[in-house]
Design a protein around this motif. Structure first.
Motif, PDB file in Angstrom:
ATOM      1  N   ASP A  73       0.844  -1.198   0.000  1.00 24.58           N
ATOM      2  CA  ASP A  73       0.000   0.000   0.000  1.00 24.58           C
ATOM      3  C   ASP A  73       0.878   1.247   0.000  1.00 24.58           C
ATOM      4  O   ASP A  73       1.446   1.624   1.024  1.00 24.58           O
ATOM      5  N   GLU A 388      -5.620 -10.944   8.589  1.00 24.18           N
ATOM      6  CA  GLU A 388      -6.823 -10.580   7.834  1.00 24.18           C
ATOM      7  C   GLU A 388      -7.777  -9.767   8.702  1.00 24.18           C
ATOM      8  O   GLU A 388      -8.299  -8.709   8.280  1.00 24.18           O
ATOM      9  N   ARG A 392      -8.702  -5.600   8.609  1.00 29.34           N
ATOM     10  CA  ARG A 392     -10.063  -5.079   8.554  1.00 29.34           C
ATOM     11  C   ARG A 392     -10.245  -3.947   9.567  1.00 29.34           C
ATOM     12  O   ARG A 392     -10.813  -2.898   9.257  1.00 29.34           O
ATOM     13  N   TYR A 395      -7.925  -0.722   8.515  1.00 30.54           N
ATOM     14  CA  TYR A 395      -8.402   0.083   7.391  1.00 30.54           C
ATOM     15  C   TYR A 395      -9.760   0.724   7.674  1.00 30.54           C
ATOM     16  O   TYR A 395     -10.086   1.761   7.084  1.00 30.54           O
ATOM     17  N   THR A 401     -10.023   1.650   1.722  1.00 34.03           N
ATOM     18  CA  THR A 401     -10.253   0.288   1.253  1.00 34.03           C
ATOM     19  C   THR A 401      -8.917  -0.455   1.278  1.00 34.03           C
ATOM     20  O   THR A 401      -7.919   0.053   0.760  1.00 34.03           O
ATOM     21  N   PRO A 403      -5.792  -2.953   0.358  1.00 33.18           N
ATOM     22  CA  PRO A 403      -5.280  -3.421  -0.928  1.00 33.18           C
ATOM     23  C   PRO A 403      -5.949  -4.737  -1.323  1.00 33.18           C
ATOM     24  O   PRO A 403      -6.370  -5.515  -0.455  1.00 33.18           O
ATOM     25  N   PRO A 404      -6.067  -5.016  -2.609  1.00 36.61           N
ATOM     26  CA  PRO A 404      -6.703  -6.271  -3.037  1.00 36.61           C
ATOM     27  C   PRO A 404      -5.834  -7.477  -2.695  1.00 36.61           C
ATOM     28  O   PRO A 404      -4.621  -7.371  -2.505  1.00 36.61           O
ATOM     29  N   GLY A 405      -6.475  -8.618  -2.618  1.00 35.87           N
ATOM     30  CA  GLY A 405      -5.745  -9.854  -2.380  1.00 35.87           C
ATOM     31  C   GLY A 405      -5.636 -10.183  -0.908  1.00 35.87           C
ATOM     32  O   GLY A 405      -5.867  -9.345  -0.037  1.00 35.87           O
TER      33      GLY A 405
END
Length: 587
Positions: A73, A388, A392, A395, A401, A403-405
């Motif tokens: 990020d 994970e 959550r 952020y 939002t 980062p993806p993945g």
């Protein structure tokens, strides 16, 4: 983000208006000499600075394990500051420097505001920092109380003295590892519990992610077929090293070198208080016998992954060992520092007490898969999901939002360099016909035995002059050049001529094969076969141990021997040496 964002527009400390006088202008602690973050004063509204507030090296290590949350990020600016007031801040300074992080002096950190602040200890004047605080546990649960700090009988992570400021929670989010911790927090500090959430333990997830590298870690440590026994010591007067300072050297003297490898994990606070140099000096007898001293960051965890058993005090490192399903033995009970009913208290209550080599063997033999892990079920939840869930929460506080993945824990690096190998051994041999059992102990710790074996070129003069067996570990043969060199035949003859006490001289070749010359006899080739384990592994012994078996059976040469080394049986074939072996040039 609009200018009205409350985390940026109002100059605040924690959740209360900030008094300028509360944040000193004098620099009370710079976080090392690493790269200093530029700028001063209030930050811009679009700045995504995240501050890691570090009070000790142990707290820093916890925070570093959370970094994958922000991986990739480019919007996030990661800054570190040292929270003044700890007796162990020197270790924190060094740890921040090694991390190569961008740093802010404490005074400057107090003058700025941040989108988010992460800390792994509630101690210190964190309320002087402006921005929402996410507080992580300092260790694995709340197991230890420090006398004369806060409320009697409470860990700092449960103590209102540390968790409340003017009756209000210090942290915006209190991240915990297990629901039982939330229950305990609600009992002792309800306002903090109202802001708590269970995310799991990022450090444990890192150990679990590294489990597949166990054999790689053992190879880096040179463990081989030995059992790796890891001692863990927390800090303070009730720690293993404080209560039983001679235990590492005692175990090194009692456990045969070829059957066991010792390692020691010391709390970062002890590193900081004692210093790495003095600590190594104090532990020199055990280190000289081959014990591994783990570096304070990451290596301790790699050792737990590699371990066969753990000997512990009341430090929470043992909880991680049990979560990895390693058998645990207790060597110190924690005294008044251990909180009754805590996960650590339950683990120590149900773990066998250390009583020498026999108790270690008994714990290894009695261990059943899952038995250690079952003792710490109330210490760790959400295993494999900690990063994970933490991402959550992070952020959500940042208003961004993620980062993806997926986010995954970083595997632990290989430990190293390999530990020191003893240069001289007191060797006990037990012979029955052509069967010889060999037990070797570091000569500087062990009493006299059947013979002394010393490595030429590494052992001191006293050992080489009194050794019955002298051996040389030969390197690769040198390229032809002007000068002189010894052949195997010439070197073994020379040693026996110069050392009257020596009864056998031998050379260990790079291949692991050996050439030995007993006094009054010719040269013999010594080849030791690896043992094939039921799981398909091959166990290769130290060739020097096989040479001690040949030494004990010199009157039966040539011939085959069955040699017991480190609990493994090996076939040793002894034949007259060939002319090529006798003429081998030594480096």
């Amino acid at each position: 983000m609009p200018p009205s964002d409350p985390w940026i527009s109002a100059p605040i400390c924690g959740n209360t208006p900030r008094d300028e006088a509360a944040c000193p202008t004098m620099d009370t602690g710079s976080a090392g000499s690493g790269q200093r973050a530029a700028g001063s004063g209030q930050q811009a509204a679009d700045d995504r600075s995240v501050l890691f507030a570090v009070r000790s090296a142990a707290a820093l290590h916890r925070l570093l394990d959370t970094l994958p949350v922000f991986a990739g990020d480019r919007r996030i600016r990661r800054l570190f500051t040292l929270v003044p007031g700890s007796d162990f801040d020197i270790g924190a300074l060094a740890a921040i420097e090694r991390a190569g992080a961008r740093t802010l002096p404490w005074a400057e950190a107090c003058r700025r505001s941040f989108r988010l602040i992460l800390a792994a200890s509630p101690k210190g004047e964190l309320h002087r920092l402006a921005g929402p605080l996410l507080l992580l546990p300092h260790g694995a649960g709340f197991n230890k109380t420090v006398p004369k700090e806060g409320s009697d009988g409470l860990a700092s992570g449960l103590d209102p003295v540390h968790l409340l400021v003017d009756g209000q929670p210090l942290a915006r989010v209190h991240a915990l590892a297990h629901p039982s911790q939330l229950d305990r927090l609600a009992e002792h500090c309800p306002p903090a519990a109202a802001r708590a959430t269970v995310v799991g333990d990022p450090t444990l997830d890192r150990l679990l992610e590294s489990a597949a590298l166990r054999e790689d870690y053992r190879a880096a440590l040179g463990t081989g077929g030995r059992r790796l026994i890891v001692l863990t010591s927390t800090w303070g007067p009730e720690s293993l090293l404080a209560a039983r300072p001679g235990l590492p050297a005692r175990l090194a003297a009692e456990l045969p070198y070829d059957g066991y490898q010792l390692a020691l994990v010391v709390h970062p606070n002890e590193y900081s208080a004692t210093g790495g140099f003095d600590l190594a000096q104090e532990l020199a007898p055990a280190l000289g016998a081959g014990m591994v001293l783990a570096r304070p960051h990451e290596e301790w965890a790699a050792l737990l992954v590699a371990a066969d058993a753990v000997i512990t005090d009341h430090g929470s490192t043992a909880l991680y060992a049990a979560a990895l399903d390693r058998p645990v033995l207790t060597a110190a009970d924690g005294g008044p520092e251990l909180i009754p009913g805590s996960p650590m208290d339950r683990l120590l209550t149900h773990s066998p007490r250390l009583a020498g080599r026999e108790s270690i063997d008994a714990a290894l033999h009695a261990h059943r898969p899952g038995s250690a892990r079952s003792l710490v079920q109330e210490a760790f939840a959400e295993q494999g999901r900690a990063l994970e869930l933490l991402r959550r929460e992070v952020y959500a506080q940042l208003g961004l939002t993620p980062p993806p993945g997926p986010v995954t824990a970083a595997p632990l690096p290989r430990p190293g360099p390999p530990p020191q190998r003893p240069s001289a051994f007191a060797v006990r041999t037990h012979r029955q016909g052509d069967e010889v059992r060999v037990e070797r102990f570091a000569a500087h710790l062990a009493p006299p035995a059947q013979h002394l074996a010393a490595e030429y070129g590494s052992a001191g003069e006293r050992a080489t002059h009194s050794a019955g067996l002298l051996y040389l570990r030969a390197g690769a043969a040198p390229a032809a050049e002007q000068g002189t060199g010894w052949t195997v035949d010439g070197w073994t003859r020379r040693i026996l001529a110069e050392r009257p006490a020596c009864r056998m001289a031998a050379v260990i070749l790079p291949s692991g094969e050996c050439v030995a010359r007993p006094r009054g006899a010719g040269l013999f080739s010594v080849r030791t076969e690896p043992r094939r384990e039921p799981d398909g592994r091959l166990v290769f012994p130290d060739p020097a141990a096989a040479l001690s078996a040949v030494y004990a059976a010199a009157d039966r040469l040539p011939g085959d021997l069955t040699c017991g080394i480190g609990g493994h049986g090996h076939r040793v074939r002894v034949r007259p040496a060939s002319a090529r072996e006798a003429g081998r040039l030594l480096r």
